[in-house]
Structure formats: C-alpha cells, structure tokens
Design a protein around this motif. Structure first.
Motif, mmCIF file in Angstrom:
data_model
loop_
_atom_site.group_PDB
_atom_site.id
_atom_site.type_symbol
_atom_site.label_atom_id
_atom_site.label_comp_id
_atom_site.label_asym_id
_atom_site.label_seq_id
_atom_site.Cartn_x
_atom_site.Cartn_y
_atom_site.Cartn_z
ATOM 1 N N GLY A 118 61.647 84.233 -27.597
ATOM 2 C CA GLY A 118 60.595 84.151 -26.581
ATOM 3 C C GLY A 118 61.227 84.000 -25.216
ATOM 4 N N VAL A 119 60.499 83.347 -24.317
ATOM 5 C CA VAL A 119 61.009 83.107 -22.967
ATOM 6 C C VAL A 119 61.165 81.601 -22.800
ATOM 7 C CG1 VAL A 119 60.538 83.363 -20.494
ATOM 8 C CG2 VAL A 119 59.794 85.141 -22.100
ATOM 9 N N GLY A 120 62.389 81.164 -22.596
ATOM 10 C CA GLY A 120 62.629 79.750 -22.347
ATOM 11 C C GLY A 120 62.380 78.862 -23.539
ATOM 12 N N ARG A 121 62.485 79.416 -24.732
ATOM 13 C CA ARG A 121 62.241 78.610 -25.927
ATOM 14 C C ARG A 121 63.576 78.332 -26.585
ATOM 15 N NH1 ARG A 121 56.580 79.933 -28.360
ATOM 16 N NH2 ARG A 121 56.600 77.677 -28.194
ATOM 17 N N GLY A 122 64.205 77.267 -26.112
ATOM 18 C CA GLY A 122 65.526 76.908 -26.601
ATOM 19 C C GLY A 122 65.444 76.355 -28.002
ATOM 20 N N LYS A 164 69.313 77.749 -21.841
ATOM 21 C CA LYS A 164 70.703 77.242 -21.854
ATOM 22 C C LYS A 164 70.784 75.843 -22.450
ATOM 23 C CE LYS A 164 72.667 80.487 -19.122
ATOM 24 N NZ LYS A 164 73.350 81.554 -19.804
ATOM 25 N N THR A 165 69.765 75.032 -22.169
ATOM 26 C CA THR A 165 69.885 73.616 -22.536
ATOM 27 C C THR A 165 69.234 73.282 -23.864
ATOM 28 O OG1 THR A 165 67.844 73.133 -21.349
ATOM 29 C CG2 THR A 165 69.897 72.827 -20.127
ATOM 30 N N GLY A 166 68.374 74.175 -24.352
ATOM 31 C CA GLY A 166 67.709 73.892 -25.627
ATOM 32 C C GLY A 166 66.338 73.275 -25.487
#
Ligand SMILES: NC(=O)c1ccc[n+]([C@@H]2O[C@H](COP(=O)([O-])OP(=O)(O)OC[C@H]3O[C@@H](n4cnc5c(N)ncnc54)[C@H](O)[C@@H]3O)[C@@H](O)[C@H]2O)c1
Length: 462
Positions: A451-455, A245-247
């Motif tokens: 990916g996972v959590g790759r903003g 969400k935040t990048g």
C-alpha cells in the motif's frame, strides 16, 4: 433574474443548472459547437452525478437554455458569470509551467465588451490569479473607450465586476452547489453586492453563509483554500514515505492525528498524489502569483514537488513485486483523477501508464466512467493498441495480470470479489495506491500487497 454563464464545463454547467433551479432564467454559452449540440439534444458532455436530471428538469421548465451565439448570450444576462478554463501555461516541450494561461478569460471579456450595450455585472467563477478582475476591466475599457471613439471601436457600457470563486468538488458538484460550506463574494460597489445578495438569497435562507469581501481577497481565498488542502495531502504523502522506512502505518498515524480537534480527520489520506484540473494548476498558479510580487512561495514549491514524486511512486512498488516490467501484464483499476468523475486531467493514472509504456509493459486498464476520455487522450498520442488495452470491466482487466494496481478508489473496487480476482490473475501481486484494502485480508487471499505508507504496523506484509 436573467443570468448568462460563459463556459459549460464542470463548473459552468453545474452553476447554470443550479441557478436555473433556484428560479433564474439562465443562458449557457460555449464556443465548442458539439458541446452545445449535445446539450440541446439532452445529453451531458461529461459525467457528473445527478447533473443530467437537474439540467433536464430546468430545460423543460424553460429556465435553462444553451447557445453558441455570443451576441444572444451576452445580451441575455444582467449578471454574466465567467466559468471558462484557466489552465497552466506550457513550455515548448508541452510541460506545464507555473504561470496561468488567461487567454480564455481575456476572450470572454472581449466577447462581453463586443456585445454588451447596457449594465452588466460580470462575475468571475473561474479560479484566477489575484488581480484578474482588474485585468478584465482593462480589457473591456480598451475595447470600449468612454471618450474619443474612433472607427471600429464600440460604445462603452456600465458594468461592475465581482469575484465569486467556485469550491465545488467534481463527483459532488450538485450537492456542493446546493449546500456550500460558504459563498465567497468579492465586490466593490453596493449595486454589485445587492445583485449578488438577491441571487444567492435562496441559499442564504437555508443557512448557507455568504461572506462579502473585496475582490482581491476573494480571488486569494480560492487559491489559499486549494493550496492549504494540497499542502495537507503532500504532508501526509511525505509522512507515508517515512512510515514505509520506519515501519509505522500511515492509516494509524492519520487516525491518531485526525482526532486532534485542531487538526481534524479530513484530507489526511496518503495516496498516489493529487491530480485534476484544480489542485496542481492552482498550486502552480499561486507560486507564479507570489513570484510576480517578488515572493518565493517555497512551501508550495515543495508541496508540488512531493506530489510529482508521489505520482511516480507506484512504478517502484510494482517493480518490487514483479521485477523488470518489460512484457509483464499490469492491470490498472481507476483512471479518473478521483472517483465519481470522468475527468482525467493531470491524473496519476496517466503518469503511471506513460512510465509503464516506456519500460515495455503490457497494460490493461479499466475505469467505471473515464474510458472514453482515456481512449481520446491516448489515441491523440497514438498509444492505444500499442501496449495499452482498454478493458470492459474490472474482472476482464485483471485477467492473466502479473500485478494489479489500484490508482483511483471507485466504490466499485471496494465491492469487488477479491477471491474471484485472485483466480483470474497470473501472479497474485497487488499495489494499492489508495490504501483501500485490508493488508491482512489480501495476505489471506495469497496476495503480495504493497500500500502507501503501510510499514510494519497493521500491514506488516512487505
Ligand atoms: N472542475 C472543478 O472541479 C473546478 C472546481 C472549482 C473551480 N474550478 C475552476 O473553474 C474554471 C472552469 O473549470 P472547468 O473544470 O469547468 O473547465 P472546463 O475546461 O471543463 O470548461 C471550460 C469551458 O469553457 C469554454 N470556453 C472557453 N472560452 C470560452 C468563451 N470565450 N466563450 C464560451 N465558452 C468558452 C470551453 O469550451 C469549455 O467548455 C477553472 O478556472 C477551474 O480552475 C474548477
């Protein structure tokens, strides 16, 4: 020493072979006849690196043998390890609930009570709820009363009980047996302590720490260790959503916090959720134990919920890339719950496959070791051939795919020729459930990559 191990699964067989290799005479008992037949013919019923040669070596040295005759097995060992399964119970719809099914433990205790006629040290290796040693004592006492034997009941025998929880990791089981971080032993008599000390002396000699404690604390230590590790994973997975969400980039965040000595770098990888035969059921089992003692272990309930959500998080990512998945060809790499094992119990891959089948996708799957287990699992559910194809290798798996999904981070996929993959797929879409690949490299190859959590940090691809 003469040892009996009840249950020849991942834990029991590793323990049996490991103890035989330390010079003991070990009898391994299982109730599944095909398993014992396989072992007797020199085959290992599941995949665990190096276990086959350790078993073979010790069988040849006549220190290790297998049987399904309970009497023979129980009579053999002065020390009897119980290493049977302790799965979660299921509700009427087949869904797991928090309580643990202690049926196999009770069964093993009854077998010991039936056939033991002299002193035994009974050791629980299985992961069990706190208080299970007391339960085993009760089962045996009820079957072998000291006084007032009536027809059909058996004479009592002397025994001690100990708790020696197992911390091995599938895929590194032999190494973990031979070189454990610590050996936890809960005892309540000096005799039990002396026998366990003698048994583990070879590992103590090479500097492995033995921690003697009371039985309930030993039982608790196992649950607490798994609950702590699962909590770290769910923490990172929840954080990965915030990164999306935040990048921020979760890999950067993990590195940054892992360098803090108080935190440390291990178990900080965000991914597609934890599975296997331990973390999910042990977290649930710990919640159930707390409840039985009037406590609401709310932290662990959240850990479990985050994990379930994480397992379901791959499908929305696939849809972000390909839209509706109906009739789309989705390739899945990695089916075991983690690399270096063929174990698919509570694996994320199964959750994803069920979701995709429900939405009408065409699925092609490949795993280096778990194909047989997946075939057995889905043929039981009559789903093979019906939207689900088991492929012979990683490249065949991605042929004409609309999206490739990495679910389990086997080394084979790390070494894969991605440019070859990009030439085989129909659409260059990639969901990396374990953050194995470099987003920049994937972009260069023309892939749309999530990916996972790759903003937007390093991986500002999507
Ligand atoms: N697999 C792991 O990585 C791991 C690690 C640490 C602890 N544990 C714990 O160890 C225990 C065993 O796990 P596993 O993965 O080896 O299970 P598993 O299901 O692979 O093996 C259990 C075996 O016990 C046998 N069995 C059941 N009742 C029996 C009886 N009365 N007599 C003889 N055999 C019997 C079953 O047939 C089966 O072969 C569980 O409590 C688990 O939570 C597992």
């Amino acid at each position: 020493m003469k040892i009996t191990v009840i249950g020849t699964g991942y834990v029991g067989l590793t323990l049996g072979a490991g103890l035989a290799n330390l010079g003991n005479e070990v009898c391994c008992l299982d109730v599944i006849e095909e398993k014992i037949a396989k072992l007797k013919s020199g085959k290992i019923p599941f995949f665990e690196p190096e276990l086959d040669s350790l078993v073979d070596q010790n069988v040849k040295a006549k220190r290790l043998f297998f049987t399904n005759h309970k009497k023979e097995a129980i009579e053999h060992g002065q020390v009897i390890f119980i290493a049977v399964g302790t799965p979660s119970q299921k509700d009427k719809d087949g869904k797991f609930i928090d309580d643990i099914d202690l049926g196999y433990i009770d069964g093993a205790a009854r077998d010991i009570a039936t056939y033991a006629s002299e002193y035994k040290l009974i050791v629980t290796k299985s992961t069990v709820p706190i208080g299970t040693a007391e339960r085993i004592k009760k089962v045996i006492a009820e079957m072998t009363p000291k006084e007032g034997i009536v027809g059909g009941q058996k004479k009592s025998f002397d025994f001690d009980i100990a708790s020696n929880p197992e911390f091995l990791r599938e895929g590194a089981a032999i190494r973990d047996f031979e070189n454990p971080d610590r050996i936890i032993i809960g005892v309540e008599t000096e005799k039990a302590k002396a026998l366990m000390t003698q048994l583990y002396q070879p590992l103590q000699r090479i500097g492995r720490p033995i921690v003697f404690t009371d039985i309930k604390s030993a039982e608790m230590i196992k649950y607490a260790a798994n609950a702590m590790l699962a909590t770290r994973i769910s923490f990172m997975n929840e954080l990965s959503r915030l990164c999306e969400k935040t990048g921020a980039d979760i890999k950067e965040v993990a590195r940054g916090i892992g360098l803090d000595d108080r935190i440390g770098p291990r178990f900080l990888q965000a991914g597609a959720g934890y599975g296997g035969s331990c973390f999910p059921k042990d977290v649930r089992g710990f919640i159930a134990t707390a409840k039985q003692h009037g406590l609401d272990f709310s932290l662990l309930k959240v850990v479990d919920t985050i994990n379930e959500k994480q397992k379901e998080s791959l499908l929305p990512k696939i849809k972000k890339l390909v839209g509706d998945v109906k009739e789309k060809k989705i390739a899945i790499w990695g089916l075991s719950f983690k690399p270096k094992t063929d174990d698919i119990r509570e694996a994320t891959s199964l959750v994803l496959i069920h979701q995709l089948l429900k939405e009408g996708a065409q699925i092609q799957v490949y795993d280096p070791k778990a194909m047989e287990n997946v075939r057995a699992y889905f043929s039981e559910q009559q789903r093979t051939g019906n939207g689900l194809s088991l492929m012979s290798d990683a490249y065949a798996c991605v042929q004409d795919a609309d999206c490739v999904v990495l679910v389990t981070e086997w080394n084979e996929f790390r070494l894969i020729d991605l440019s070859k993959v990009s030439g085989l797929v129909k659409q260059k879409n990639f969901v990396d459930g374990r953050n194995m690949y470099d987003p920049e490299e994937m972009k260069k190859l023309g892939f749309q990559y999530i990916g996972v959590g790759r903003g937007i940090g390093r991986g500002k691809i999507i």
